[in-house]
Design a protein around this motif. Sequence first.
Motif, PDB file in Angstrom:
ATOM      1  N   ASP A  79       3.348  -7.970  -4.703  1.00  0.00           N
ATOM      2  CA  ASP A  79       2.731  -6.783  -5.322  1.00  0.00           C
ATOM      3  C   ASP A  79       1.482  -6.356  -4.541  1.00  0.00           C
ATOM      4  N   ALA A  80       0.655  -7.321  -4.150  1.00  0.00           N
ATOM      5  CA  ALA A  80      -0.563  -7.009  -3.404  1.00  0.00           C
ATOM      6  C   ALA A  80      -0.217  -6.399  -2.049  1.00  0.00           C
ATOM      7  N   ILE A  81       0.852  -6.897  -1.424  1.00  0.00           N
ATOM      8  CA  ILE A  81       1.257  -6.344  -0.124  1.00  0.00           C
ATOM      9  C   ILE A  81       1.715  -4.896  -0.285  1.00  0.00           C
ATOM     10  N   TYR A  82       2.521  -4.638  -1.316  1.00  0.00           N
ATOM     11  CA  TYR A  82       2.966  -3.264  -1.558  1.00  0.00           C
ATOM     12  C   TYR A  82       1.778  -2.344  -1.865  1.00  0.00           C
ATOM     13  N   ARG A  83       0.823  -2.834  -2.653  1.00  0.00           N
ATOM     14  CA  ARG A  83      -0.364  -2.031  -2.971  1.00  0.00           C
ATOM     15  C   ARG A  83      -1.145  -1.710  -1.694  1.00  0.00           C
ATOM     16  N   ARG A  88       5.068 -15.235   2.423  1.00  0.00           N
ATOM     17  CA  ARG A  88       5.142 -16.661   2.772  1.00  0.00           C
ATOM     18  C   ARG A  88       4.034 -17.066   3.739  1.00  0.00           C
ATOM     19  N   ARG A  89       3.798 -16.229   4.740  1.00  0.00           N
ATOM     20  CA  ARG A  89       2.827 -16.588   5.770  1.00  0.00           C
ATOM     21  C   ARG A  89       1.405 -16.605   5.246  1.00  0.00           C
ATOM     22  N   TYR A  90       1.023 -15.577   4.470  1.00  0.00           N
ATOM     23  CA  TYR A  90      -0.370 -15.440   4.059  1.00  0.00           C
ATOM     24  C   TYR A  90      -0.621 -15.831   2.606  1.00  0.00           C
ATOM     25  N   MET A  95       7.083  -6.789   9.977  1.00  0.00           N
ATOM     26  CA  MET A  95       7.431  -7.979   9.221  1.00  0.00           C
ATOM     27  C   MET A  95       7.847  -7.568   7.820  1.00  0.00           C
ATOM     28  N   SER A  96       8.742  -8.325   7.275  1.00  0.00           N
ATOM     29  CA  SER A  96       9.146  -8.031   5.905  1.00  0.00           C
ATOM     30  C   SER A  96       8.053  -8.462   4.927  1.00  0.00           C
ATOM     31  N   VAL A  97       8.090  -7.881   3.753  1.00  0.00           N
ATOM     32  CA  VAL A  97       7.120  -8.224   2.712  1.00  0.00           C
ATOM     33  C   VAL A  97       7.249  -9.702   2.353  1.00  0.00           C
ATOM     34  N   THR A  98       8.483 -10.182   2.290  1.00  0.00           N
ATOM     35  CA  THR A  98       8.714 -11.594   1.958  1.00  0.00           C
ATOM     36  C   THR A  98       8.088 -12.507   3.006  1.00  0.00           C
ATOM     37  N   ALA A  99       8.239 -12.151   4.279  1.00  0.00           N
ATOM     38  CA  ALA A  99       7.656 -12.966   5.351  1.00  0.00           C
ATOM     39  C   ALA A  99       6.133 -12.959   5.273  1.00  0.00           C
ATOM     40  N   ARG A 102       3.423   4.707   8.676  1.00  0.00           N
ATOM     41  CA  ARG A 102       4.577   4.440   7.810  1.00  0.00           C
ATOM     42  C   ARG A 102       5.834   5.059   8.403  1.00  0.00           C
ATOM     43  N   ALA A 103       5.726   6.314   8.862  1.00  0.00           N
ATOM     44  CA  ALA A 103       6.874   7.010   9.450  1.00  0.00           C
ATOM     45  C   ALA A 103       7.350   6.287  10.711  1.00  0.00           C
ATOM     46  N   LYS A 104       6.409   5.843  11.525  1.00  0.00           N
ATOM     47  CA  LYS A 104       6.766   5.125  12.751  1.00  0.00           C
ATOM     48  C   LYS A 104       7.473   3.807  12.428  1.00  0.00           C
ATOM     49  N   LEU A 105       6.985   3.099  11.422  1.00  0.00           N
ATOM     50  CA  LEU A 105       7.609   1.843  11.014  1.00  0.00           C
ATOM     51  C   LEU A 105       9.022   2.082  10.480  1.00  0.00           C
TER      52      LEU A 105
END
Length: 162
Positions: free
Chosen positions: A15-19, A8-10, A1-5, A30-33
């Motif tokens: 910034d918190a998602i990236y952290r 919106r969902r949660y 899922m994208s960070v934006t999605a 991460r490599a698999k994604l």
Amino acid sequence: MSVTALHRRYKVSTDAIYRHQRAHLPPQLRAKLLAGPDTAIDIDRLKETESQSLLANLIALRHRLFASMDVAEEAGDSSMAARVAGQIHKNLELTGRLLGDLATGTTITNVTVLPQYVHLRVELVRALAPFPEARQAVAAVLHTVEHDAAETMVRQPFAVPA
């Protein structure tokens, strides 16, 4: 899922998602994604499992739609009931397409509405032009058969004629 999605969902800041991504995702994940989906997929198996999942979700959704229909009818909200009925119809149509032909008995096709029948009828009556009595008799029989078929479709649209 994208960070934006995810944001919106949660309702969590980007910034918190990236952290979280930096702190808690192992490098292998991460490599698999980043590499994308696995291309060594058994398509036939995937279609089978996805079809089963789709069917299960359609059935679950239909149960909720029928519950919504009950609520709309109890509230006397005919507008809502009509919208829900439309969604139930779409659900049933999609389920039918997913499952294919569900007919367990004989399928009857009313040939009187087929273009080929209309063409045959015109040519038959035209061929009988030199024989007015026969032409009139055949036209009368065709009219009776077509009228009876139309009446049956109006009275019992899904019935199998005897």
